[in-house]
Write an enzyme that holds these catalytic residues in place. Sequence first.
Site, PDB file in Angstrom:
ATOM      1  N   ASP A  37       0.823  -1.220   0.000  1.00  0.00           N
ATOM      2  CA  ASP A  37       0.000   0.000   0.000  1.00  0.00           C
ATOM      3  C   ASP A  37       0.858   1.272   0.000  1.00  0.00           C
ATOM      4  O   ASP A  37       0.323   2.370   0.087  1.00  0.00           O
ATOM      5  CB  ASP A  37      -0.932   0.007   1.219  1.00  0.00           C
ATOM      6  CG  ASP A  37      -0.163  -0.043   2.531  1.00  0.00           C
ATOM      7  OD1 ASP A  37       1.087  -0.154   2.499  1.00  0.00           O
ATOM      8  OD2 ASP A  37      -0.802   0.036   3.590  1.00  0.00           O
ATOM      9  N   ARG A  96      10.974  26.431   2.883  1.00  0.00           N
ATOM     10  CA  ARG A  96      10.554  27.745   2.380  1.00  0.00           C
ATOM     11  C   ARG A  96       9.339  28.290   3.128  1.00  0.00           C
ATOM     12  O   ARG A  96       9.110  29.489   3.144  1.00  0.00           O
ATOM     13  CB  ARG A  96      10.300  27.668   0.870  1.00  0.00           C
ATOM     14  CG  ARG A  96      11.599  27.719   0.083  1.00  0.00           C
ATOM     15  CD  ARG A  96      11.398  27.423  -1.365  1.00  0.00           C
ATOM     16  NE  ARG A  96      11.058  26.020  -1.576  1.00  0.00           N
ATOM     17  CZ  ARG A  96      10.828  25.472  -2.772  1.00  0.00           C
ATOM     18  NH1 ARG A  96      10.874  26.221  -3.842  1.00  0.00           N
ATOM     19  NH2 ARG A  96      10.555  24.196  -2.882  1.00  0.00           N
ATOM     20  N   GLN A  97       8.558  27.419   3.742  1.00  0.00           N
ATOM     21  CA  GLN A  97       7.441  27.904   4.568  1.00  0.00           C
ATOM     22  C   GLN A  97       7.990  28.050   5.985  1.00  0.00           C
ATOM     23  O   GLN A  97       7.846  27.161   6.822  1.00  0.00           O
ATOM     24  CB  GLN A  97       6.295  26.897   4.520  1.00  0.00           C
ATOM     25  CG  GLN A  97       5.717  26.704   3.111  1.00  0.00           C
ATOM     26  CD  GLN A  97       4.707  25.580   3.066  1.00  0.00           C
ATOM     27  OE1 GLN A  97       3.558  25.759   3.468  1.00  0.00           O
ATOM     28  NE2 GLN A  97       5.118  24.422   2.597  1.00  0.00           N
ATOM     29  N   ASP A 169      17.332  37.731  -5.293  1.00  0.00           N
ATOM     30  CA  ASP A 169      16.232  38.396  -4.570  1.00  0.00           C
ATOM     31  C   ASP A 169      16.768  39.051  -3.303  1.00  0.00           C
ATOM     32  O   ASP A 169      17.890  38.787  -2.881  1.00  0.00           O
ATOM     33  CB  ASP A 169      15.065  37.444  -4.268  1.00  0.00           C
ATOM     34  CG  ASP A 169      15.516  36.204  -3.521  1.00  0.00           C
ATOM     35  OD1 ASP A 169      16.389  36.320  -2.655  1.00  0.00           O
ATOM     36  OD2 ASP A 169      14.998  35.109  -3.810  1.00  0.00           O
ATOM     37  N   LYS A 192      13.204  41.145  -6.982  1.00  0.00           N
ATOM     38  CA  LYS A 192      12.263  40.205  -7.601  1.00  0.00           C
ATOM     39  C   LYS A 192      10.933  40.187  -6.847  1.00  0.00           C
ATOM     40  O   LYS A 192      10.922  40.302  -5.631  1.00  0.00           O
ATOM     41  CB  LYS A 192      12.920  38.817  -7.555  1.00  0.00           C
ATOM     42  CG  LYS A 192      12.009  37.638  -7.773  1.00  0.00           C
ATOM     43  CD  LYS A 192      12.740  36.322  -7.485  1.00  0.00           C
ATOM     44  CE  LYS A 192      12.363  35.716  -6.146  1.00  0.00           C
ATOM     45  NZ  LYS A 192      12.981  34.409  -5.884  1.00  0.00           N
ATOM     46  N   ARG A 194       7.487  37.757  -6.362  1.00  0.00           N
ATOM     47  CA  ARG A 194       6.944  36.441  -6.697  1.00  0.00           C
ATOM     48  C   ARG A 194       5.462  36.579  -6.996  1.00  0.00           C
ATOM     49  O   ARG A 194       4.691  37.001  -6.148  1.00  0.00           O
ATOM     50  CB  ARG A 194       7.197  35.465  -5.544  1.00  0.00           C
ATOM     51  CG  ARG A 194       6.890  34.034  -5.916  1.00  0.00           C
ATOM     52  CD  ARG A 194       7.453  33.051  -4.918  1.00  0.00           C
ATOM     53  NE  ARG A 194       8.869  32.751  -5.121  1.00  0.00           N
ATOM     54  CZ  ARG A 194       9.346  32.015  -6.109  1.00  0.00           C
ATOM     55  NH1 ARG A 194       8.522  31.499  -7.011  1.00  0.00           N
ATOM     56  NH2 ARG A 194      10.634  31.788  -6.218  1.00  0.00           N
TER      57      ARG A 194
HETATM   58  C1  R5P Z   1      13.614  31.977  -2.612  1.00  0.00           C
HETATM   59  O1  R5P Z   1      13.530  32.657  -1.614  1.00  0.00           O
HETATM   60  C2  R5P Z   1      14.721  30.987  -2.837  1.00  0.00           C
HETATM   61  O2  R5P Z   1      15.928  31.402  -2.285  1.00  0.00           O
HETATM   62  C3  R5P Z   1      14.894  30.706  -4.311  1.00  0.00           C
HETATM   63  O3  R5P Z   1      15.243  31.930  -4.948  1.00  0.00           O
HETATM   64  C4  R5P Z   1      13.629  30.177  -4.915  1.00  0.00           C
HETATM   65  O4  R5P Z   1      13.138  29.110  -4.153  1.00  0.00           O
HETATM   66  C5  R5P Z   1      13.882  29.714  -6.335  1.00  0.00           C
HETATM   67  O5  R5P Z   1      12.678  29.269  -6.863  1.00  0.00           O
HETATM   68  P1  R5P Z   1      12.416  29.222  -8.417  1.00  0.00           P
HETATM   69  O6  R5P Z   1      13.590  28.511  -9.049  1.00  0.00           O
HETATM   70  O7  R5P Z   1      11.139  28.431  -8.555  1.00  0.00           O
HETATM   71  O8  R5P Z   1      12.269  30.627  -8.915  1.00  0.00           O
END
Ligand code: R5P
Length: 315
Positions: A37, A96-97, A169, A192, A194
Amino acid sequence: MDKLVVFGGSANSPLAEKICKNLNTEPAKAQISRFSDGEVRVQLKENVRGKDVFLIQSTCPPVNENLMELLVMLDATRRASAQRITAVIPYFGYARQDRKDRPRVPITAKLVANILASSGADRVLTLDLHAGQIQGFFDIPLDHLYAINVFFEYFKKNKIKDLVIVSPDVGGIKMARAYAKRFSADLAIVDKRRKSPESTEVMHILGNVAGKNVLLVDDIIATGSSLVNGAAALKKQGAKNIFAAISHGILSNNATDKLKDSDIDSLVITDSIPLGEDKKRDKIKVVSVDNLFAEAIKRIHFEKSISVLFDSIGG
Ligand code: R5P
């Protein structure tokens, strides 16, 4: 070293093998499979009673599978009476979270830190966390390694002139500043925004890149949007050759194809995440962090300081 035992999970066996080779040992035997499973099934095939055990597992894609496998391995190791267990996580996913930046969202970096400790990890060894503060999410000791010296050695051979280090960024400024210091280069920043988890937009370039060679540095390349859009904007501002050094190559959502047609001349990643055959491209070079991890494991085992491994970037 008779008390040292190293296991590799299935996320990154090539790196686990290389680390073991550096340690003059072999990965200890474990049966890692799945029940019909899909549940993770683990049996350690070596005695670990009273041993100093290191479990190497990146929580890279498939993230949930690899994370769960690590948790099950930790549980098996603890129940087998290991004296101390270090979770060696070359790429720490779910990072990232790391804050509540919108209402009703989780902090998964803290959640994962909690479950690692409650599953049996006594300590953690990892590389280039998405944010340094994540160290504080762990109530167990955590050793944080940096890929900067590995990248420095790689680029030193290429002797790039008129170099400017660029952060893709604003969040990456601290990391980029450390690289600028290490490479004795100038610093610039891509402003940058998002738009969604998969797409980004460049607003401004802060700093002078005209007529210069650029090294973009970041912790993660996922969809490649930050890097590819950043490179296009840098090119418009007159940048010459554009290189990138990114610690963790997730390379999701056709990132490799995007990269092929981009202004990036060369992307260097570490082997914290294995580069699948389907993702190999001429532009992508891989440098290994095997020595770095092997040295850190040795030092942790012998209770020695590991700060010599990152002294050159100012601790
Ligand atoms: C963001 O804060 C990270 O440091 C990376 O810049 C980000 O995760 C890169 O993601 P992606 O390649 O999807 O733009």
